[in-house]
Design an enzyme around this catalytic site. Sequence first.
Site, PDB file in Angstrom:
ATOM      1  N   CYS A  75       0.819  -1.211   0.000  1.00 27.53           N
ATOM      2  CA  CYS A  75       0.000   0.000   0.000  1.00 27.53           C
ATOM      3  C   CYS A  75       0.861   1.274   0.000  1.00 27.53           C
ATOM      4  O   CYS A  75       1.514   1.550  -0.985  1.00 27.53           O
ATOM      5  CB  CYS A  75      -0.993  -0.062   1.157  1.00 27.53           C
ATOM      6  SG  CYS A  75      -2.449   0.921   0.804  1.00 27.53           S
ATOM      7  N   HIS A 165      -3.171  -4.948   1.822  1.00 25.29           N
ATOM      8  CA  HIS A 165      -2.525  -5.253   3.101  1.00 25.29           C
ATOM      9  C   HIS A 165      -2.597  -6.749   3.378  1.00 25.29           C
ATOM     10  O   HIS A 165      -3.538  -7.208   4.028  1.00 25.29           O
ATOM     11  CB  HIS A 165      -3.256  -4.537   4.244  1.00 25.29           C
ATOM     12  CG  HIS A 165      -3.070  -3.063   4.237  1.00 25.29           C
ATOM     13  ND1 HIS A 165      -2.045  -2.436   4.915  1.00 25.29           N
ATOM     14  CD2 HIS A 165      -3.771  -2.083   3.634  1.00 25.29           C
ATOM     15  CE1 HIS A 165      -2.130  -1.135   4.735  1.00 25.29           C
ATOM     16  NE2 HIS A 165      -3.157  -0.889   3.957  1.00 25.29           N
ATOM     17  N   GLU A 167      -0.928  -8.289   5.452  1.00 22.08           N
ATOM     18  CA  GLU A 167      -0.626  -8.497   6.883  1.00 22.08           C
ATOM     19  C   GLU A 167      -1.863  -8.418   7.781  1.00 22.08           C
ATOM     20  O   GLU A 167      -1.783  -8.741   8.957  1.00 22.08           O
ATOM     21  CB  GLU A 167       0.453  -7.503   7.343  1.00 22.08           C
ATOM     22  CG  GLU A 167       0.013  -6.066   7.558  1.00 22.08           C
ATOM     23  CD  GLU A 167      -0.128  -5.257   6.275  1.00 22.08           C
ATOM     24  OE1 GLU A 167      -0.087  -5.833   5.166  1.00 22.08           O
ATOM     25  OE2 GLU A 167      -0.318  -4.028   6.388  1.00 22.08           O
TER      26      GLU A 167
END
Length: 186
Positions: A75, A165, A167
Amino acid sequence: MKIGVLALQGAVREHIRHIELSGHEGVAVKRVEQLEDIAGLILPGGESTTLRRLMDLYGFKEALKQSDLPMFGTCAGLIVLAKDVEGESGYLKKLDITVERNSFGRQVDSFESELNIKGVAKDIEGVFIRAPHIAQVEKGVDILSRVGDKIVAVKQGKYLGVSFHPEFTDDYRVTEYFINHMIKNN
Ligand code: GLN
């Protein structure tokens, strides 16, 4: 292996967790000296204007421009790696791409989409938060994934960049891909 996560702003802890789930040691990188000690660096999401300002302030711009560490940007981290950014200048210029910020429109500030990522898997859950997309790629850049007609994942040599994202889910396969393909093959 020790893998760093640039820890000036953004989702640092989540990336460290994915590095650990991949079987490696994750380090929060706050000072340029720490770059000597790691095998690769993840640039997290957040807000790219702020991230750039902090990177200037702490000397990361020059250090990373000169560094040949493998890097993975998510991002805002992708925006920082791009050679060109629509309407502003590029920063680290490691990926020969043009990105457009906040490009999925105000109505869909955030959304999730199942992604087919070349070389990784066909069922990666992508979390997009005020995400950029990759508007143009130059020769040598590999397109790994799209949402509709928008490019959302690319790689070039030892650099990997994604609009979303990874994560924020429990699925660490994208981080594992970075480690196995960008770091180990480097
Ligand atoms: N919209 C942010 C920017 O342009 C990126 C958002 C994010 O990292 N989730 O910098």
